[in-house]
Design a protein around this motif. Structure first.
Motif, mmCIF file in Angstrom:
data_model
loop_
_atom_site.group_PDB
_atom_site.id
_atom_site.type_symbol
_atom_site.label_atom_id
_atom_site.label_comp_id
_atom_site.label_asym_id
_atom_site.label_seq_id
_atom_site.Cartn_x
_atom_site.Cartn_y
_atom_site.Cartn_z
ATOM 1 N N SER A 15 24.384 55.311 46.084
ATOM 2 C CA SER A 15 24.465 56.691 46.705
ATOM 3 C C SER A 15 23.285 57.203 46.647
ATOM 4 O O SER A 15 23.059 58.397 46.649
ATOM 5 C CB SER A 15 25.730 57.397 45.780
ATOM 6 N N GLY A 16 22.169 56.448 46.276
ATOM 7 C CA GLY A 16 20.889 57.016 45.840
ATOM 8 C C GLY A 16 20.357 57.542 44.607
ATOM 9 O O GLY A 16 20.993 57.074 43.498
ATOM 10 N N LEU A 17 19.310 58.079 44.609
ATOM 11 C CA LEU A 17 18.790 58.503 43.325
ATOM 12 C C LEU A 17 19.542 59.640 42.739
ATOM 13 O O LEU A 17 20.202 60.473 43.517
ATOM 14 C CB LEU A 17 17.413 59.017 43.417
ATOM 15 N N ILE A 18 19.478 59.853 41.498
ATOM 16 C CA ILE A 18 20.012 60.896 40.803
ATOM 17 C C ILE A 18 19.335 62.151 40.823
ATOM 18 O O ILE A 18 18.084 62.191 40.479
ATOM 19 C CB ILE A 18 20.208 60.317 39.133
ATOM 20 N N ARG A 19 19.798 63.014 41.579
ATOM 21 C CA ARG A 19 19.104 64.329 41.498
ATOM 22 C C ARG A 19 19.459 65.351 40.846
ATOM 23 O O ARG A 19 18.620 66.264 40.602
ATOM 24 C CB ARG A 19 19.207 64.670 43.048
ATOM 25 N N LYS A 20 20.304 65.436 40.040
ATOM 26 C CA LYS A 20 21.150 66.411 39.074
ATOM 27 C C LYS A 20 20.367 65.977 37.625
ATOM 28 O O LYS A 20 20.748 65.210 37.389
ATOM 29 C CB LYS A 20 22.391 66.670 39.341
ATOM 30 N N ILE A 72 16.989 54.511 34.091
ATOM 31 C CA ILE A 72 18.015 54.500 32.582
ATOM 32 C C ILE A 72 19.481 54.271 32.857
ATOM 33 O O ILE A 72 20.076 53.491 32.344
ATOM 34 C CB ILE A 72 17.619 55.801 31.998
ATOM 35 N N PHE A 73 20.015 55.008 33.891
ATOM 36 C CA PHE A 73 21.513 55.170 34.158
ATOM 37 C C PHE A 73 22.107 53.581 34.641
ATOM 38 O O PHE A 73 22.826 53.058 34.256
ATOM 39 C CB PHE A 73 21.944 56.336 34.991
ATOM 40 N N SER A 74 20.979 53.180 35.341
ATOM 41 C CA SER A 74 21.162 51.776 35.811
ATOM 42 C C SER A 74 21.234 50.698 34.899
ATOM 43 O O SER A 74 22.134 49.994 34.496
ATOM 44 C CB SER A 74 20.137 51.415 37.091
ATOM 45 N N ALA A 75 20.195 50.670 33.958
ATOM 46 C CA ALA A 75 20.041 49.708 32.694
ATOM 47 C C ALA A 75 21.290 49.960 31.751
ATOM 48 O O ALA A 75 21.907 48.957 31.060
ATOM 49 C CB ALA A 75 19.000 49.856 31.986
ATOM 50 N N ALA A 76 21.978 51.363 31.685
ATOM 51 C CA ALA A 76 22.946 51.391 30.747
ATOM 52 C C ALA A 76 24.304 51.310 31.391
ATOM 53 O O ALA A 76 25.403 51.120 30.749
ATOM 54 C CB ALA A 76 22.967 52.952 30.164
ATOM 55 N N VAL A 131 19.727 60.172 23.827
ATOM 56 C CA VAL A 131 18.428 60.708 24.196
ATOM 57 C C VAL A 131 17.748 60.274 25.167
ATOM 58 O O VAL A 131 17.171 60.894 26.135
ATOM 59 C CB VAL A 131 17.446 60.701 22.830
ATOM 60 N N SER A 132 17.929 58.890 25.783
ATOM 61 C CA SER A 132 17.302 58.310 26.929
ATOM 62 C C SER A 132 18.174 58.904 28.115
ATOM 63 O O SER A 132 17.701 58.869 29.263
ATOM 64 C CB SER A 132 17.132 56.920 26.781
ATOM 65 N N VAL A 146 19.878 46.813 37.710
ATOM 66 C CA VAL A 146 18.994 46.042 38.864
ATOM 67 C C VAL A 146 17.859 46.861 39.510
ATOM 68 O O VAL A 146 16.723 46.462 39.590
ATOM 69 C CB VAL A 146 20.096 45.850 39.997
ATOM 70 N N LEU A 147 18.182 48.233 39.397
ATOM 71 C CA LEU A 147 17.143 49.133 39.682
ATOM 72 C C LEU A 147 15.721 48.927 38.869
ATOM 73 O O LEU A 147 14.439 48.705 39.376
ATOM 74 C CB LEU A 147 17.419 50.742 39.567
ATOM 75 N N SER A 148 15.823 48.806 37.652
ATOM 76 C CA SER A 148 14.549 48.665 36.634
ATOM 77 C C SER A 148 14.040 47.101 36.734
ATOM 78 O O SER A 148 12.858 46.789 37.108
ATOM 79 C CB SER A 148 15.059 48.685 35.210
ATOM 80 N N MET A 149 14.892 46.256 37.111
ATOM 81 C CA MET A 149 14.611 44.840 37.474
ATOM 82 C C MET A 149 13.692 44.507 38.830
ATOM 83 O O MET A 149 12.647 44.197 38.727
ATOM 84 C CB MET A 149 15.692 43.963 37.413
ATOM 85 N N VAL A 150 14.252 45.354 39.772
ATOM 86 C CA VAL A 150 13.593 45.444 40.933
ATOM 87 C C VAL A 150 12.206 46.015 41.082
ATOM 88 O O VAL A 150 11.199 45.532 41.411
ATOM 89 C CB VAL A 150 14.522 45.865 42.177
ATOM 90 N N ASP A 151 12.105 47.076 40.453
ATOM 91 C CA ASP A 151 10.963 47.990 40.233
ATOM 92 C C ASP A 151 9.843 47.166 39.498
ATOM 93 O O ASP A 151 8.722 47.054 39.642
ATOM 94 C CB ASP A 151 11.131 49.137 39.358
ATOM 95 N N ARG A 152 10.316 46.536 38.246
ATOM 96 C CA ARG A 152 9.209 45.545 37.660
ATOM 97 C C ARG A 152 8.839 44.389 38.514
ATOM 98 O O ARG A 152 7.936 44.064 38.374
ATOM 99 C CB ARG A 152 10.175 45.161 36.433
ATOM 100 N N ALA A 153 9.793 43.942 39.215
ATOM 101 C CA ALA A 153 9.348 42.672 40.103
ATOM 102 C C ALA A 153 8.292 43.012 40.945
ATOM 103 O O ALA A 153 7.586 42.257 41.291
ATOM 104 C CB ALA A 153 10.720 42.097 40.707
ATOM 105 N N LYS A 154 8.478 44.329 41.641
ATOM 106 C CA LYS A 154 7.491 44.577 42.730
ATOM 107 C C LYS A 154 6.304 44.813 42.135
ATOM 108 O O LYS A 154 5.194 44.239 42.514
ATOM 109 C CB LYS A 154 7.861 45.995 43.103
ATOM 110 N N ARG A 155 6.200 45.357 40.639
ATOM 111 C CA ARG A 155 5.034 45.550 40.172
ATOM 112 C C ARG A 155 4.420 44.024 39.739
ATOM 113 O O ARG A 155 3.104 43.877 39.242
ATOM 114 C CB ARG A 155 5.047 46.442 38.869
ATOM 115 N N GLU A 156 5.171 43.143 39.378
ATOM 116 C CA GLU A 156 4.565 41.795 38.922
ATOM 117 C C GLU A 156 4.220 40.938 40.351
ATOM 118 O O GLU A 156 3.954 39.884 40.174
ATOM 119 C CB GLU A 156 5.709 40.989 38.346
ATOM 120 N N GLY A 157 4.480 41.424 41.582
ATOM 121 C CA GLY A 157 3.914 40.697 42.899
ATOM 122 C C GLY A 157 5.024 40.160 43.645
ATOM 123 O O GLY A 157 4.970 39.472 44.589
#
Length: 515
Positions: free
Chosen positions: A265-270, A253-257, A297-298, A106-117
């Motif tokens: 819980s927010g962004l991964i900080r570690k 990346i972790f969201s897509a996987a 590797v990703s 979902v995080l990647s989808m929403v980020d891309r959607a924002k860039r698409e307007g």
């Protein structure tokens, strides 16, 4: 890429078909959506329903299209009208009773959607916290399709709609809006492991400090039981915390996987620390599948990929590391598309000096019994090009001092040195060349890692004597630059180059064994 769900309802025998290269999960969406629509009090059209997923020549997979398909049918059949004041993205899997289930990525989808307007997203409540990490997007979360029906009925009550009028949602209820997550306020805790637990091994800790300060690849070589794994597993305790951009990249990346433990819980900080087993396949390491998914590797992006007992990995698997180590990305080609995943990680590896593990060891009970050919065959599992890409190759001998009074370095002391060196790199490079010495290439490397004549002569002589490649030459320069930063020196001195050369342990002829 944003996928458009187009729905057409026409006269004909009742039939529903999905076109646009859907996978089996999407084709099965027809039955999930049919049951969900009926169980929420709507009517599934008894006509010919055609659903197109555009662009039609791109393979689609997953259950995230259920909500878009359901609302497309309801809007096209005139049973529901969505607000027109926002460009709305729809994500979600639907259960047979109309409730919505969370989906991955979902995080990647929403980020891309924002860039698409797009300005808003409607999705399952369990994905709301993850989606809210993207700024300036209106996030609307629902648990059940019935919530849209109830909301539409409330807004339409004053108009007393006729029997055949559609339910109209003039605006999405603020009550459905997901609360924003204060990502920057999420505390970051260092792991319980500490380098103070490791007695002695000061020269290895020095090498690990250099690796962390410049994000250099490192390999530890030594007999079993000398603490190689213990030393590398403590590397995250001395690395700088991730920046906002790095944290967002890693979380996506972790969201897509599908590997976010707590999506809200927010962004991964570690910084990630990935340690795959030596039986892993090439696809598991770099990613793969009909529609490729991120590999180890990703998942190690902006962190550490630890390969324990490196020669035990299949050589063909190790060879696929060459591109991500050089380019910091993974490119996977398929017939219909080319997929690129980020893979900017530090490779940390360990290995025994020989198959039995005791080559060169002074262990009183274990003596090496490996022949020259077995040792050569064992080390040949690691190719020259891969070895070239490992900056530090450090020998870890059996400790001679077992007293708890032996001098030691803690993670806090080592991390302090790393942070100071990293600050110098950031000040030197700004935003032009990235934040780490290991990222220097071409003219930037020649500019920022300039040697005096004595240092240059020694390095050229070493290259000729050991027969090193030009890639190894550049790696030594980057390493010397980091050593100078740790020493607080802007110019690289003779001793910095000499120390960097000493870390090319496997490049020196040293194989011995029984005849």
């Amino acid at each position: 890429m944003i996928i458009q769900v187009e729905v057409d309802i026409s006269n004909g025998l009742p039939q529903t078909s999905i076109i646009g290269l859907p996978d089996s999960a999407i084709r099965e969406a027809v039955e999930r959506v049919r049951a969900g629509i009926k169980n929420c009090g709507f009517t599934f059209p008894l006509q010919r329903v055609t659903i197109n997923l555009a662009p039609a020549d791109l393979k689609k997979e997953g259950s995230a299209f259920d909500l878009a398909i359901a609302l497309g049918i309801l809007v096209t059949s005139g049973q529901l009208l969505l607000p027109q004041d926002e460009k709305l993205l729809l994500i979600g899997e639907m259960a047979l009773d109309g409730s919505l289930r969370p989906v991955n990525g979902v995080l990647s989808m929403v980020d891309r959607a924002k860039r698409e307007g797009f300005t808003a997203v409607l999705l399952p409540e369990e994905n709301a916290g993850e989606a809210a990490l993207i700024d300036h997007m209106n996030i609307y979360a629902i648990r059940h399709l019935n919530e849209l029906r109830q909301l539409a009925a409330e807004h339409s009550a004053a108009d007393v709609p006729g029997k055949d009028q559609p339910l109209r949602i003039q605006t999405l209820s603020p009550l459905l809006k997901a609360p924003a997550v204060a990502a920057a306020s999420v505390p970051v805790h260092l792991p319980a492991e500490d380098y103070a637990d490791v007695l002695g091994q000061l020269h290895v800790k020095r090498a690990l400090t250099i690796a962390a300060a410049g994000m250099h690849n490192i390999m530890l070589i030594g007999p079993p039981g000398t603490g190689k794994t213990m030393l590398i597993k403590r590397l995250p305790t001395i690395l700088p915390f991730m920046t906002e951009q790095e944290a967002l990249e890693t979380t996506k990346i972790f969201s897509a996987a599908g590997k976010l433990k707590e999506p809200g819980s927010g962004l991964i900080r570690k910084r990630p620390f990935r340690s795959p087993h030596h039986t892993i396949s090439s696809g598991g390491l770099i990613g793969g599948g009909t529609i490729p998914k991120p590999g180890e590797v990703s998942l190690a992006h902006r962190g550490i990929l630890f390969l324990d007992e490196l020669p035990e990995f299949n050589r063909q698997v190790l060879e696929v590391l060459r591109q991500p180590l050089e380019d910091k990305t993974v490119t996977i080609s398929r017939a219909r598309a080319v997929h690129t995943f980020p893979a900017h990680f530090m490779l940390a590896a360990s290995m025994n000096p020989c198959p039995c593990g005791y080559l060169g060891s002074d262990h009183p009970e274990h003596q090496c019994t490996c022949s020259f050919s077995r040792i050569a065959q064992y080390r040949a599992k690691i190719s020259g090009p891969l070895l070239d890409r490992i900056d530090l190759q450090v020998e870890v001998p059996r400790p001679k001092e077992w007293s708890t009074d032996a001098p030691s370095l803690s993670s806090a002391e080592m991390r302090s040195q790393v942070l100071e060196a990293h600050a110098r790199q950031q000040q030197r490079y700004g935003s032009g060349y990235g934040g780490w010495n290991s990222e220097l290439t071409g003219s930037a490397l020649r500019r920022f890692a300039r040697l005096d004549s004595a240092s240059a002569d020694m390095l050229h002589q070493t290259i000729e004597t050991l027969g090193l490649s030009m890639r190894a030459y550049d790696r030594i320069l980057k390493l010397a630059r980091t050593i100078a930063d740790l020493d607080g020196q802007e110019n690289i001195a003779f001793n910095h180059v000499a120390e960097a050369i000493q870390y090319r342990n496997l490049d020196r002829p040293q194989i011995t064994g029984v005849g």
